[in-house]
Design an enzyme around this catalytic site. Structure first.
Site, PDB file in Angstrom:
ATOM      1  N   TYR A  35       0.851  -1.198   0.000  1.00 14.53           N
ATOM      2  CA  TYR A  35       0.000   0.000   0.000  1.00 14.53           C
ATOM      3  C   TYR A  35       0.882   1.241   0.000  1.00 14.53           C
ATOM      4  O   TYR A  35       1.900   1.277   0.704  1.00 14.53           O
ATOM      5  CB  TYR A  35      -0.898   0.023   1.255  1.00 14.53           C
ATOM      6  N   GLU A  65      -0.487   4.978  -0.340  1.00 16.14           N
ATOM      7  CA  GLU A  65      -1.216   6.232  -0.527  1.00 16.14           C
ATOM      8  C   GLU A  65      -0.270   7.420  -0.438  1.00 16.14           C
ATOM      9  O   GLU A  65       0.593   7.456   0.448  1.00 16.14           O
ATOM     10  CB  GLU A  65      -2.290   6.413   0.555  1.00 16.14           C
ATOM     11  N   ASP A 101      -8.248  13.488 -24.322  1.00 15.16           N
ATOM     12  CA  ASP A 101      -8.228  12.087 -23.912  1.00 15.16           C
ATOM     13  C   ASP A 101      -7.695  11.299 -25.102  1.00 15.16           C
ATOM     14  O   ASP A 101      -8.400  11.047 -26.074  1.00 15.16           O
ATOM     15  CB  ASP A 101      -9.663  11.652 -23.552  1.00 15.16           C
ATOM     16  N   THR A 133      -5.322   5.984 -21.271  1.00 15.95           N
ATOM     17  CA  THR A 133      -5.116   4.648 -20.730  1.00 15.95           C
ATOM     18  C   THR A 133      -3.769   4.172 -21.255  1.00 15.95           C
ATOM     19  O   THR A 133      -3.219   4.739 -22.206  1.00 15.95           O
ATOM     20  CB  THR A 133      -6.212   3.663 -21.184  1.00 15.95           C
ATOM     21  N   LYS A 187      -4.033   0.428 -24.566  1.00 13.59           N
ATOM     22  CA  LYS A 187      -4.564   0.300 -25.942  1.00 13.59           C
ATOM     23  C   LYS A 187      -3.378   0.313 -26.906  1.00 13.59           C
ATOM     24  O   LYS A 187      -2.534  -0.578 -26.820  1.00 13.59           O
ATOM     25  CB  LYS A 187      -5.579   1.416 -26.192  1.00 13.59           C
ATOM     26  N   ARG A 208      -3.199  -2.570 -17.966  1.00 19.21           N
ATOM     27  CA  ARG A 208      -4.448  -1.798 -17.814  1.00 19.21           C
ATOM     28  C   ARG A 208      -4.248  -0.744 -16.739  1.00 19.21           C
ATOM     29  O   ARG A 208      -4.020  -1.061 -15.576  1.00 19.21           O
ATOM     30  CB  ARG A 208      -5.589  -2.717 -17.403  1.00 19.21           C
TER      31      ARG A 208
HETATM   32  N1  DSN Z   1     -13.944   0.577 -23.821  1.00 23.20           N
HETATM   33  C1  DSN Z   1     -12.929   1.320 -24.553  1.00 23.20           C
HETATM   34  C2  DSN Z   1     -13.079   1.171 -26.016  1.00 23.20           C
HETATM   35  O1  DSN Z   1     -13.351   0.062 -26.449  1.00 23.20           O
HETATM   36  O2  DSN Z   1     -12.883   2.104 -26.766  1.00 23.20           O
HETATM   37  C3  DSN Z   1     -12.863   2.741 -24.176  1.00 23.20           C
HETATM   38  O3  DSN Z   1     -12.782   2.866 -22.802  1.00 23.20           O
END
Ligand code: DSN
Length: 414
Positions: free
Chosen positions: A51, A53, A197, A223, A226, A232
């Site tokens: 942990y 924080e 984003d 994120t 991707k 993730r």
């Molecule tokens: N769920 C994602 C997507 O497939 O684009 C975005 O968060």
């Protein structure tokens, strides 16, 4: 996986089945990828036990000698990769990252302006069912009905009339590059914070094949799993002047302890993305999207905007007389995995829309190039032409599985 096998045969079997599925299928879900074995190993490390924080040097628990170094490494690498002034690597994923930005800059009831979900925006950009649409006055912009491109003048008009405190540029289903300079101009004109984003195209930015939003935006979220090909999770990048507000919004604003195993895996992924080979990967992702678009167009598929200049393709199936859902389910049976998706001005409902969304990030990670994308396009055409033909679909599924074996997926050793 020996220990999982010993302790929990059921979960072991399910993980093995998922490994097999990911190895044997052509994965075209635009938000997915294959991480490297190094990223997988870091994700499963003992860092999950700790942990922490707070932030490096200012934690609420002792024993942070190592964790502070892990987090600082991840931050330094992200700064180098994207040229950001300040980076927070603690958000659990993209939705909490965006929520933290709203907490940092907005009060409940303030107006935000984002891309409409049915036009390719994201739930967290102000969709009415999401906290972003419930706690804020969410206004939206959409695509031109004529050509499916963003119409920046109409975004400007919308901003002038609704006077948002924050504008969001970013999407989960727009196959073209965004004009960040234009968004900056609009934000300045109405005095709004500009949030980009870049979750979908962060890997392309890192690889230098997509313009970077960093010089234009006040704050950028992404994120890491991707096109960036990490674990993730998510990061927030901002100008130094917003650093304290962003950090406070992430912790203690909406989160508790960061997921340190994920932070370490991010650091590994950023190191991989800083290597020269990642530029080749990013270029190939885009080249593959162009090759797949060209093949689909040859078969008279109607692509939103007529093509792609990122990793993503959106197909309107109206002229094929098949719905997105029927097409996606038939393709899944054939071993080609994608998702049904609304298209601009869709007359059908979101749960059974008119289109499908495809992405090339994952297949590029397993080594597919233009020739393979042509083959994938041919299979897609064959399945969508006869989505009820079970014999044809089983034959294609077998061909897909043996084709995939020639292109071993990173991180999967079968
Ligand atoms: N769920 C994602 C997507 O497939 O684009 C975005 O968060």
């Amino acid at each position: 996986m020996n220990e999982v096998k010993k302790v929990d045969q059921e979960i072991y079997d399910l993980i093995k089945q998922e490994e097999r599925r990911q190895a044997d299928k052509i994965r075209l879900i635009a938000s997915e990828n294959y991480v490297s074995s190094a990223v997988l190993e870091a994700t499963s490390s003992v860092l999950t036990n700790k942990y922490s924080e707070g932030y490096a040097g200012k934690r609420y628990y002792e024993g942070q000698q190592i964790i502070d170094q892990v987090e600082e490494l991840a931050i330094e690498r992200a700064k180098e990769l994207f040229g950001a002034e300040h980076v927070n690597v603690q958000p659990y994923s993209g939705s909490p990252a965006n929520l933290a930005v709203y907490l940092a800059f907005l009060k409940p009831g303030d107006t935000i302006l984002g891309m409409a979900l049915p036009h390719g925006g994201h739930l967290t950009h102000g969709a009415k069912v999401s906290i972003s649409g419930k706690y804020f006055n969410a206004e939206s912009y959409g695509l031109s009905p004529d050509n499916g491109f963003l119409d920046y003048e109409s975004i400007r008009e919308k901003a002038r009339s609704c006077k948002p405190a924050l504008i969001i540029a970013g999407h989960s289903a727009y196959p073209r590059e965004l004009d960040f300079e234009y968004f900056r101009e609009i934000a300045d004109e109405v005095g709004a914070i500009l949030l980009v984003d870049m979750a979908h195209f962060a890997g392309l930015v890192a690889g230098g094949v997509h313009q970077s939003p960093i010089p234009y935006a006040d704050v950028v979220t992404t994120t890491t799993h991707k096109s960036l090909r990490g674990p993730r999770g998510a990061i927030i990048m901002c100008k130094q002047e917003h650093a304290a507000a962003i950090d406070k919004a992430v912790f203690p604003g909406i989160q508790g302890g960061p997921h340190n195993h994920t932070t370490a895996a991010m650091a590994v992924a950023f190191k991989e993305a800083l290597a020269p080979e990642f530029k080749d990967y990013a270029r190939q992702v885009v080249d593959n999207a162009v090759a797949l678009s060209d093949t689909l167009k040859k078969w008279d598929f109607d692509l939103v905007t007529g093509g792609s200049d990122n990793h993503l393709i959106l197909v309107d199936l109206t002229n094929k007389e098949v719905t997105g859902k029927i097409a996606a389910k038939a393709l899944d049976r054939a071993g080609i995995v994608l998702n049904y998706n609304a298209v601009p001005n869709d007359k059908r409902k979101p749960f059974d829309p008119s289109g499908v969304r495809l992405g090339t990030a994952a297949v590029t990670s397993r080594g597919f190039r233009e020739a393979q994308m042509v083959q994938v396009g041919e299979w897609i055409n064959a399945v969508i032409s006869e989505p009820e033909n079970d014999r044809l679909i089983s034959e294609i599924a077998e061909d897909v599985a043996s084709y995939c074996r020639e292109f071993p997926a990173p991180g999967i050793d079968i």
